[in-house]
Design a protein around this motif. Structure first.
Motif, PDB file in Angstrom:
ATOM      1  N   TRP A  82       0.848  -1.206   0.000  1.00  0.00           N
ATOM      2  CA  TRP A  82       0.000   0.000   0.000  1.00  0.00           C
ATOM      3  C   TRP A  82       0.874   1.243   0.000  1.00  0.00           C
ATOM      4  O   TRP A  82       0.731   2.135  -0.823  1.00  0.00           O
ATOM      5  N   ASN A  83       1.789   1.284   0.976  1.00  0.00           N
ATOM      6  CA  ASN A  83       2.634   2.473   1.132  1.00  0.00           C
ATOM      7  C   ASN A  83       3.493   2.742  -0.095  1.00  0.00           C
ATOM      8  O   ASN A  83       3.769   3.892  -0.422  1.00  0.00           O
ATOM      9  N   SER A  84       3.889   1.677  -0.780  1.00  0.00           N
ATOM     10  CA  SER A  84       4.746   1.885  -1.945  1.00  0.00           C
ATOM     11  C   SER A  84       3.945   2.400  -3.140  1.00  0.00           C
ATOM     12  O   SER A  84       4.513   2.980  -4.063  1.00  0.00           O
ATOM     13  N   PHE A  85       2.626   2.209  -3.135  1.00  0.00           N
ATOM     14  CA  PHE A  85       1.810   2.635  -4.280  1.00  0.00           C
ATOM     15  C   PHE A  85       1.029   3.923  -4.045  1.00  0.00           C
ATOM     16  O   PHE A  85       0.688   4.621  -4.997  1.00  0.00           O
ATOM     17  N   VAL A  86       0.739   4.246  -2.793  1.00  0.00           N
ATOM     18  CA  VAL A  86      -0.271   5.278  -2.547  1.00  0.00           C
ATOM     19  C   VAL A  86       0.156   6.668  -3.036  1.00  0.00           C
ATOM     20  O   VAL A  86      -0.630   7.366  -3.679  1.00  0.00           O
ATOM     21  N   ASN A 115      -2.571   2.925 -11.904  1.00  0.00           N
ATOM     22  CA  ASN A 115      -2.061   2.948 -10.533  1.00  0.00           C
ATOM     23  C   ASN A 115      -3.096   2.456  -9.525  1.00  0.00           C
ATOM     24  O   ASN A 115      -2.729   1.882  -8.493  1.00  0.00           O
ATOM     25  N   CYS A 116      -4.380   2.675  -9.799  1.00  0.00           N
ATOM     26  CA  CYS A 116      -5.423   2.024  -8.985  1.00  0.00           C
ATOM     27  C   CYS A 116      -5.181   0.516  -9.063  1.00  0.00           C
ATOM     28  O   CYS A 116      -5.151  -0.190  -8.054  1.00  0.00           O
ATOM     29  N   LEU A 117      -5.038   0.042 -10.302  1.00  0.00           N
ATOM     30  CA  LEU A 117      -4.938  -1.404 -10.523  1.00  0.00           C
ATOM     31  C   LEU A 117      -3.671  -1.986  -9.902  1.00  0.00           C
ATOM     32  O   LEU A 117      -3.695  -3.097  -9.368  1.00  0.00           O
ATOM     33  N   ALA A 118      -2.573  -1.235  -9.952  1.00  0.00           N
ATOM     34  CA  ALA A 118      -1.306  -1.735  -9.408  1.00  0.00           C
ATOM     35  C   ALA A 118      -1.464  -2.057  -7.925  1.00  0.00           C
ATOM     36  O   ALA A 118      -1.001  -3.099  -7.453  1.00  0.00           O
TER      37      ALA A 118
END
Ligand code: HEC
Length: 137
Positions: A82-86, A115-118
């Motif tokens: 989560w933290n790496s994508f948010v 990026n939602c999908l990632a």
């Protein structure tokens, strides 16, 4: 059934394979985060239609900082993934309404949706088919 399909992170490809506990179903209360995710979905659907109609979105009304503060469904956490994508996602979502950007609007929009999908690929797989429909072909 519809509520369950739209509001769960569980993979909904074949719901008939899994017995659904009635109690769980009727007690379902969307978390703050689930509500915010649905608001982001609705906003992006609106943006998609605007872009297809040749319009240029110029404002981003959502408070994306809620991604850092909203309460999540019990058992869900802000993981390393989560933290790496948010923050990457937040930046890409804001870029859609950046009228000074040199990048084509459709590409900026699809980048945000990707990026939602990632993040969803590991953090919440259920809504992936629905989110994919937001992409502009
Ligand atoms: C950084 C990770 C991450 C990003 C980015 C992200 N999501 Fe989510 N999403 C989640 C998680 C985790 C949940 C489950 C939240 C909960 O149940 O509290 C969720 C839940 C959802 C849900 C289900 C809500 C419900 O009713 O249960 C939808 C729909 C959704 N997201 C759509 C989106 C869309 C559209 C985007 C991009 C505009 C997006 N998400 C971006 C992680 C993410």
């Amino acid at each position: 059934m519809l509520v369950l399909l739209l509001s769960s992170c569980k993979n909904d490809e074949k719901p008939e394979d899994k017995p659904i506990k009635k109690v769980e179903y009727t007690m379902y209360q969307p978390s703050e985060m689930a509500n915010f995710m649905n608001a982001m979905y609705a906003y992006n659907l609106q943006i998609k239609n605007q872009i297809i109609a040749g319009e240029t979105p110029i404002s981003m009304p959502l408070d994306l900082m809620q991604l850092h503060s909203a309460e999540m469904t019990k058992g869900k956490d802000r993981t390393h993934v989560w933290n790496s994508f948010v923050n990457v996602f937040i930046k890409s979502q804001q870029t859609i309404a950046d009228t000074l950007s040199n990048v084509e609007l459709k590409a900026r929009y699809n980048n945000a949706i990707n990026n939602c999908l990632a993040c969803h690929k590991t953090e919440c797989v259920g809504p992936i088919p629905k989110i994919k429909k937001l992409l502009i072909q």
